[in-house]
Write an enzyme that holds these catalytic residues in place. Structure first.
Site, PDB file in Angstrom:
ATOM      1  N   ASN A 150      13.239 -36.188  15.321  1.00  0.00           N
ATOM      2  CA  ASN A 150      13.614 -37.060  14.403  1.00  0.00           C
ATOM      3  C   ASN A 150      13.901 -38.379  14.832  1.00  0.00           C
ATOM      4  OD1 ASN A 150      15.784 -35.629  15.524  1.00  0.00           O
ATOM      5  ND2 ASN A 150      17.164 -36.053  13.894  1.00  0.00           N
ATOM      6  N   GLY A 226      17.899 -29.897  18.916  1.00  0.00           N
ATOM      7  CA  GLY A 226      16.813 -29.118  18.214  1.00  0.00           C
ATOM      8  C   GLY A 226      17.443 -28.334  17.048  1.00  0.00           C
ATOM      9  N   THR A 230      15.753 -22.362  17.761  1.00  0.00           N
ATOM     10  CA  THR A 230      15.277 -22.493  18.845  1.00  0.00           C
ATOM     11  C   THR A 230      16.456 -22.600  19.743  1.00  0.00           C
ATOM     12  OG1 THR A 230      13.853 -24.179  17.748  1.00  0.00           O
ATOM     13  CG2 THR A 230      13.801 -24.164  20.222  1.00  0.00           C
ATOM     14  N   GLU A 248      22.697 -29.020  21.004  1.00  0.00           N
ATOM     15  CA  GLU A 248      23.073 -29.696  19.872  1.00  0.00           C
ATOM     16  C   GLU A 248      22.177 -29.317  18.953  1.00  0.00           C
ATOM     17  OE1 GLU A 248      25.461 -31.697  19.524  1.00  0.00           O
ATOM     18  OE2 GLU A 248      25.920 -31.951  21.571  1.00  0.00           O
ATOM     19  N   CYS A 282      20.127 -35.383  11.955  1.00  0.00           N
ATOM     20  CA  CYS A 282      21.140 -34.164  11.990  1.00  0.00           C
ATOM     21  C   CYS A 282      22.547 -34.581  11.140  1.00  0.00           C
ATOM     22  CB  CYS A 282      21.439 -33.842  13.177  1.00  0.00           C
ATOM     23  SG  CYS A 282      21.669 -35.028  14.135  1.00  0.00           S
ATOM     24  N   GLU A 461      28.448 -33.680  24.171  1.00  0.00           N
ATOM     25  CA  GLU A 461      27.805 -34.596  24.718  1.00  0.00           C
ATOM     26  C   GLU A 461      28.664 -36.064  24.655  1.00  0.00           C
ATOM     27  OE1 GLU A 461      23.624 -34.435  24.025  1.00  0.00           O
ATOM     28  OE2 GLU A 461      23.452 -32.379  25.240  1.00  0.00           O
TER      29      GLU A 461
HETATM   30  P1  NDP Z   1      13.130 -27.705  17.319  1.00  0.00           P
HETATM   31  O1  NDP Z   1      14.196 -26.717  17.341  1.00  0.00           O
HETATM   32  O2  NDP Z   1      11.825 -27.070  16.641  1.00  0.00           O
HETATM   33  O3  NDP Z   1      12.461 -28.335  18.648  1.00  0.00           O
HETATM   34  C1  NDP Z   1      13.406 -29.134  19.467  1.00  0.00           C
HETATM   35  C2  NDP Z   1      12.706 -29.234  20.632  1.00  0.00           C
HETATM   36  O4  NDP Z   1      12.555 -27.899  21.405  1.00  0.00           O
HETATM   37  C3  NDP Z   1      11.102 -29.673  20.615  1.00  0.00           C
HETATM   38  O5  NDP Z   1      10.838 -30.451  21.835  1.00  0.00           O
HETATM   39  C4  NDP Z   1      10.618 -28.371  20.601  1.00  0.00           C
HETATM   40  O6  NDP Z   1       8.951 -28.416  21.059  1.00  0.00           O
HETATM   41  C5  NDP Z   1      11.418 -27.587  21.453  1.00  0.00           C
HETATM   42  N1  NDP Z   1      11.003 -26.068  21.504  1.00  0.00           N
HETATM   43  C6  NDP Z   1      10.593 -25.370  20.641  1.00  0.00           C
HETATM   44  N2  NDP Z   1      10.602 -23.981  20.804  1.00  0.00           N
HETATM   45  C7  NDP Z   1      11.244 -24.054  22.015  1.00  0.00           C
HETATM   46  C8  NDP Z   1      11.233 -22.771  22.883  1.00  0.00           C
HETATM   47  N3  NDP Z   1      11.106 -21.520  22.614  1.00  0.00           N
HETATM   48  N4  NDP Z   1      11.948 -23.172  24.152  1.00  0.00           N
HETATM   49  C9  NDP Z   1      12.206 -24.396  24.500  1.00  0.00           C
HETATM   50  N5  NDP Z   1      11.955 -25.553  23.535  1.00  0.00           N
HETATM   51  C10 NDP Z   1      11.382 -25.291  22.568  1.00  0.00           C
HETATM   52  O7  NDP Z   1      13.687 -28.699  16.430  1.00  0.00           O
HETATM   53  P2  NDP Z   1      12.960 -30.015  15.699  1.00  0.00           P
HETATM   54  O8  NDP Z   1      12.098 -30.874  16.572  1.00  0.00           O
HETATM   55  O9  NDP Z   1      12.329 -29.662  14.558  1.00  0.00           O
HETATM   56  O10 NDP Z   1      14.085 -30.892  15.271  1.00  0.00           O
HETATM   57  C11 NDP Z   1      14.994 -30.924  14.153  1.00  0.00           C
HETATM   58  C12 NDP Z   1      16.093 -30.026  14.566  1.00  0.00           C
HETATM   59  O11 NDP Z   1      17.147 -30.596  15.287  1.00  0.00           O
HETATM   60  C13 NDP Z   1      17.030 -30.050  13.088  1.00  0.00           C
HETATM   61  O12 NDP Z   1      17.448 -28.642  13.048  1.00  0.00           O
HETATM   62  C14 NDP Z   1      17.979 -30.969  13.423  1.00  0.00           C
HETATM   63  O13 NDP Z   1      19.314 -30.787  12.899  1.00  0.00           O
HETATM   64  C15 NDP Z   1      18.131 -30.609  14.714  1.00  0.00           C
HETATM   65  N6  NDP Z   1      19.111 -32.047  15.573  1.00  0.00           N
HETATM   66  C16 NDP Z   1      20.293 -31.845  16.082  1.00  0.00           C
HETATM   67  C17 NDP Z   1      20.874 -32.984  16.415  1.00  0.00           C
HETATM   68  C18 NDP Z   1      22.509 -32.957  16.819  1.00  0.00           C
HETATM   69  O14 NDP Z   1      22.718 -33.852  17.517  1.00  0.00           O
HETATM   70  N7  NDP Z   1      23.074 -31.874  16.902  1.00  0.00           N
HETATM   71  C19 NDP Z   1      20.492 -34.656  16.395  1.00  0.00           C
HETATM   72  C20 NDP Z   1      18.960 -34.438  15.847  1.00  0.00           C
HETATM   73  C21 NDP Z   1      18.219 -33.312  15.429  1.00  0.00           C
HETATM   74  P3  NDP Z   1       7.710 -28.689  19.858  1.00  0.00           P
HETATM   75  O15 NDP Z   1       8.209 -29.887  19.198  1.00  0.00           O
HETATM   76  O16 NDP Z   1       6.729 -28.807  20.619  1.00  0.00           O
HETATM   77  O17 NDP Z   1       8.135 -27.438  18.822  1.00  0.00           O
END
Ligand code: NDP
Length: 480
Positions: A150, A226, A230, A248, A282, A461
């Site tokens: 994002n 993420g 996940t 996070e 987020c 963080e």
């Molecule tokens: P995901 O959890 O789908 O993915 C995050 C990262 O993890 C990506 O690089 C993804 O790869 C990777 N990933 C996926 N599966 C695995 C696994 N089994 N093991 C290790 N890594 C893995 O999140 P999104 O990319 O969809 O991002 C959106 C989410 O992030 C929302 O829920 C949002 O709220 C959260 N977020 C939280 C923030 C915070 O500061 N708290 C800030 C920004 C976002 P791939 O893309 O290839 O699937």
């Protein structure tokens, strides 16, 4: 067509299996580059490079590490236009937003930790004349950083900057949905003279590259941003290996508007908090709770402004809402609008996908959508949608709104609008979230701890917290 390559041991490398994924521009639906579809073998190569670089990098004086990072920050600034364009095309966000917001903030991340490390001190605890304790903080070794789609470059740099500033070497995985800026960043690392192996970027899918990184027995700390699901999977794998974890995760943030707010400011900022970056931040406020005595007035003013937001080509200056980052996510967001209707919600504005004429006719666009009439415990109000969809709900008392605001499993951020100082502090204290904004939104000071409560995250963080996370603390007790 351009190939997005891994950055391992200071070089841009093809993935060992030579497989690639299609990288799609969400504003057109067209493939515009190919991204390395790496696997565990590439993660191992990256680990070996990082492990080889660690002894020298961890011994490099902080001032030297700082100098290289400052050069890197300068290069981000010098390449602002190219990085902003890449971010906009990769993610779908308006170009002006990438240029004025995300890329300068990515630069600020590198700059902040480059300078912070020069001022970082550890503690001493004298026990009178008997003994002296002091805390030695040493880098961990090879650490893993995983970031989402994002805010691609901003969140990527947010993780890797404190890690390398404090002397670790990194294996990082950006989201495969938005890999372009991390790829351009790897070229800037080469130009800045970052020693080979200090940062390694392995592109590819989460379940292949991300999970190999998390499961790697010698990568003993993982910093992840993420989704909550996940994060849970990462914790499940990492916990039995006793890895240090910073997670996070998702959010479902309340935006509380009291009748005694500065009305015009609250309306304007609430629109921004709802729909900036298509609601894909987020920290966006997606549940608006409005005190009943101003509910109708606020609703009317808010909807009037939401209707003015132009959905369209992210490259145009007057576009306020760009494309949803991927087809999969576009379908997920639309499915939640259907759920809201099934749950009895009334769509006040929006509620559908948008066909943008011209080059973006096959892009993934959704109208800013405002819904009312839902219970605070329904799925629409409990689950993270992460798109341009918000709900409005009236409240009568402070106790009632606190109950509704705290009712989700998330606890990332909250915004409160009131001119009553005492009430503002009281509500801020009672809200269960990692950050509370009073009469503002998205104001961030990088020195402050950042992170979520409940299922929005584990650990903090930002500032010293991040530098602490990436070091091992050892107490030395000297008998005097
Ligand atoms: P995901 O959890 O789908 O993915 C995050 C990262 O993890 C990506 O690089 C993804 O790869 C990777 N990933 C996926 N599966 C695995 C696994 N089994 N093991 C290790 N890594 C893995 O999140 P999104 O990319 O969809 O991002 C959106 C989410 O992030 C929302 O829920 C949002 O709220 C959260 N977020 C939280 C923030 C915070 O500061 N708290 C800030 C920004 C976002 P791939 O893309 O290839 O699937």
């Amino acid at each position: 067509m351009q190939k997005i390559l891994n950055y391992i041991n200071g070089e841009l490398l093809e993935p060992t299996a030579k497989h690639y994924l299609e990288n799609i521009d969400p504003s057109t639906g067209n493939v515009y580059s190919h991204c390395a579809d790496s696997d565990a073998e590439d993660v191992e190569l990256a680990y070996q490079a990082a492990a080889a670089a660690f002894p020298k990098w961890s011994e490099t004086p902080a001032t030297e590490r700082s100098k290289i990072m400052l050069k890197l920050a300068g290069l981000i600034e010098a390449n602002l236009d190219a990085l902003a364009l890449a971010e906009s095309v990769d993610q779908g966000k308006p170009l002006w937003l990438a240029k004025n917001g995300e890329i300068p903030r990515a630069q600020a991340n590198i700059h902040f930790f480059a300078t912070a490390i020069e001022h970082y001190a550890s503690e001493a605890h004298p026990m009178g004349n008997h003994a002296l304790n002091y805390t030695l903080r040493t880098p961990i070794g090879v650490v893993g950083c995983i970031s989402p789609w994002n805010l691609p470059l901003y969140l990527f740099t947010w993780k890797i900057a404190p890690a390398i500033a404090s002397g670790n070497c990194v294996v990082a995985k950006p989201s495969e949905v938005t890999p372009m800026t991390a790829f351009l960043f790897s070229k800037l690392c080469i130009e800045a003279g970052l020693p080979k192996g200090v940062l390694n970027i392995v592109h590819g899918l989460g379940p292949k590259v991300g999970s190999a990184l998390v499961a790697h027995p010698k990568i003993t700390a993982i910093s992840f941003t993420g989704g909550t699901k996940t994060g849970a999977e990462i914790a499940r794998v990492a916990a039995p290996m006793f890895k240090k974890l910073s997670l996070e995760l998702g959010g479902k943030n309340p935006n509380i508007i009291f009748a005694d707010c500065d009305f015009d400011k609250a309306v304007k900022e609430s629109v921004r908090a709802s729909f900036t970056n298509q609601g894909e931040i987020c920290l966006c406020g997606s549940r608006l709770y409005i005190e009943r005595s101003i509910y109708d007035k606020f609703k009317e003013a808010y909807i009037t402004q939401v209707k003015k937001l132009k959905v369209g080509d992210p490259l145009l200056d007057d576009t306020k809402v760009g494309a949803i980052a991927s087809k999969m996510h576009f379908e997920k967001v639309l499915s939640y609008i259907e759920i809201a209707k099934e749950e009895g919600g009334t769509i006040l504005t929006g509620g559908a996908s948008v066909k943008v004429a011209g080059r973006c006719e096959n892009g993934y666009f959704i109208e800013p959508t405002v819904i009312e009439g839902l219970d605070h415990l329904c799925r629409t109000n409990q689950e993270e949608i992460f798109g341009p969809v918000v709900t409005l709900q009236p409240f009568d008392t402070e106790a009632e709104v606190l109950e509704m605001a705290n009712s989700t499993t998330y606890g990332l951020a909250c915004t409160v609008w009131t001119e009553n100082l005492t009430k503002a502090h009281r509500v801020a204290g009672a809200i269960k979230s990692g950050i509370v904004w009073i009469n503002c939104w998205l104001l961030r000071d990088l020195r402050t701890p950042f992170g979520g409560m409940k299922q929005s995250g584990v650990g903090r963080e930002g500032g010293w917290e991040a530098l602490r996370f990436f070091t091992e603390a050892k107490n030395v007790c000297v008998k005097l």
